[in-house]
Motif scaffolding. Structure first.
Motif, mmCIF file in Angstrom:
data_model
loop_
_atom_site.group_PDB
_atom_site.id
_atom_site.type_symbol
_atom_site.label_atom_id
_atom_site.label_comp_id
_atom_site.label_asym_id
_atom_site.label_seq_id
_atom_site.Cartn_x
_atom_site.Cartn_y
_atom_site.Cartn_z
ATOM 1 N N GLY A 1 5.595 -24.167 26.306
ATOM 2 C CA GLY A 1 5.946 -23.826 27.676
ATOM 3 C C GLY A 1 6.010 -22.339 27.952
ATOM 4 O O GLY A 1 6.373 -21.923 29.050
ATOM 5 N N ASN A 2 5.678 -21.511 26.950
ATOM 6 C CA ASN A 2 5.658 -20.059 27.162
ATOM 7 C C ASN A 2 4.432 -19.691 27.993
ATOM 8 O O ASN A 2 3.337 -20.169 27.727
ATOM 9 C CB ASN A 2 5.606 -19.320 25.819
ATOM 10 N N SER A 3 4.643 -18.830 28.989
ATOM 11 C CA SER A 3 3.571 -18.481 29.924
ATOM 12 C C SER A 3 3.000 -17.104 29.661
ATOM 13 O O SER A 3 3.722 -16.195 29.252
ATOM 14 C CB SER A 3 4.103 -18.500 31.365
ATOM 15 N N SER A 4 1.710 -16.967 29.958
ATOM 16 C CA SER A 4 1.088 -15.646 29.968
ATOM 17 C C SER A 4 1.501 -14.948 31.261
ATOM 18 O O SER A 4 2.020 -15.577 32.180
ATOM 19 C CB SER A 4 -0.441 -15.784 29.938
ATOM 20 N N ALA A 5 1.265 -13.658 31.327
ATOM 21 C CA ALA A 5 1.470 -12.953 32.593
ATOM 22 C C ALA A 5 0.422 -13.468 33.579
ATOM 23 O O ALA A 5 -0.718 -13.748 33.185
ATOM 24 C CB ALA A 5 1.309 -11.451 32.391
ATOM 25 N N PRO A 6 0.784 -13.638 34.853
ATOM 26 C CA PRO A 6 -0.209 -14.102 35.830
ATOM 27 C C PRO A 6 -1.379 -13.128 35.931
ATOM 28 O O PRO A 6 -1.186 -11.912 35.917
ATOM 29 C CB PRO A 6 0.573 -14.143 37.146
ATOM 30 N N ILE A 7 -2.570 -13.675 35.994
ATOM 31 C CA ILE A 7 -3.792 -12.888 36.108
ATOM 32 C C ILE A 7 -4.309 -13.065 37.531
ATOM 33 O O ILE A 7 -4.467 -14.192 38.008
ATOM 34 C CB ILE A 7 -4.848 -13.374 35.102
ATOM 35 N N THR A 8 -4.559 -11.962 38.220
ATOM 36 C CA THR A 8 -5.084 -12.032 39.582
ATOM 37 C C THR A 8 -6.559 -12.389 39.534
ATOM 38 O O THR A 8 -7.326 -11.803 38.766
ATOM 39 C CB THR A 8 -4.899 -10.682 40.303
#
Length: 171
Positions: A85-92
């Protein structure tokens, strides 16, 4: 003749939902309240999830999104998540500024799966943000918009839920 099925190399699931950020409600295909107001801030969330029964990672995924009409789109992001459930930083997604009420194609920069060490991400969320736009004085219905996600070894489809936009109130 005996026919046996061969298990898919990669299996996945694609789903979509709509969130009205002003009314703080999420709309799915099963929702009974699917009405938003003109001018409300909307988020369309396309979720892709790799199935851990797969024998390969889901590779080279191209998303082809038919965008719901009557929405002015502002931005789009993608976030990857691992099995914990760990997320990456959002990518635009850079094409988002040029989106119209038609389509958006985007190739995911990560494969999904845990079979090989090059990835560890098992799901991806593509989120498009926009504003409901209804210049009529009457409620309009926005039809479901299909989306296809094609990888080298799996194809998934989903559609946005049907929803209604309230008309402008005439004094």
């Amino acid at each position: 003749a005996v026919f046996e099925s061969i298990p898919a190399l990669a299996t996945a699931k694609g789903t979509s939902s709509l969130t009205d950020n002003d009314l703080n409600k999420t709309i799915t295909d099963d929702s009974t309240d699917n009405t938003v107001n003109n001018g409300d801030n909307l988020s369309f969330d396309y979720n892709l999830k790799w199935d851990d029964t797969s024998r390969e990672n889901w590779q080279n995924i191209v998303s082809d999104l038919n965008l719901p009409t009557d929405v002015t789109y502002r931005s789009a992001t993608i976030t990857y998540k691992d099995a914990n459930g760990n997320s990456s930083a959002p990518i635009t997604i850079s094409d988002a500024k040029g989106m119209t009420n038609s389509t958006l194609s985007y190739t995911l920069t990560k494969d999904l799966g845990t079979i090989d060490a090059s990835t560890g991400y098992t799901s991806a969320d593509i989120v498009l943000n926009g504003t409901a736009t209804n210049s009529t004085g009457q409620e309009i219905t926005v039809s479901p918009a299909p989306a296809t996600f094609k990888g080298d070894n799996a194809i998934e489809t989903t559609s946005t839920p049907q929803f209604k936009i309230e008309g402008n109130k005439v004094p």
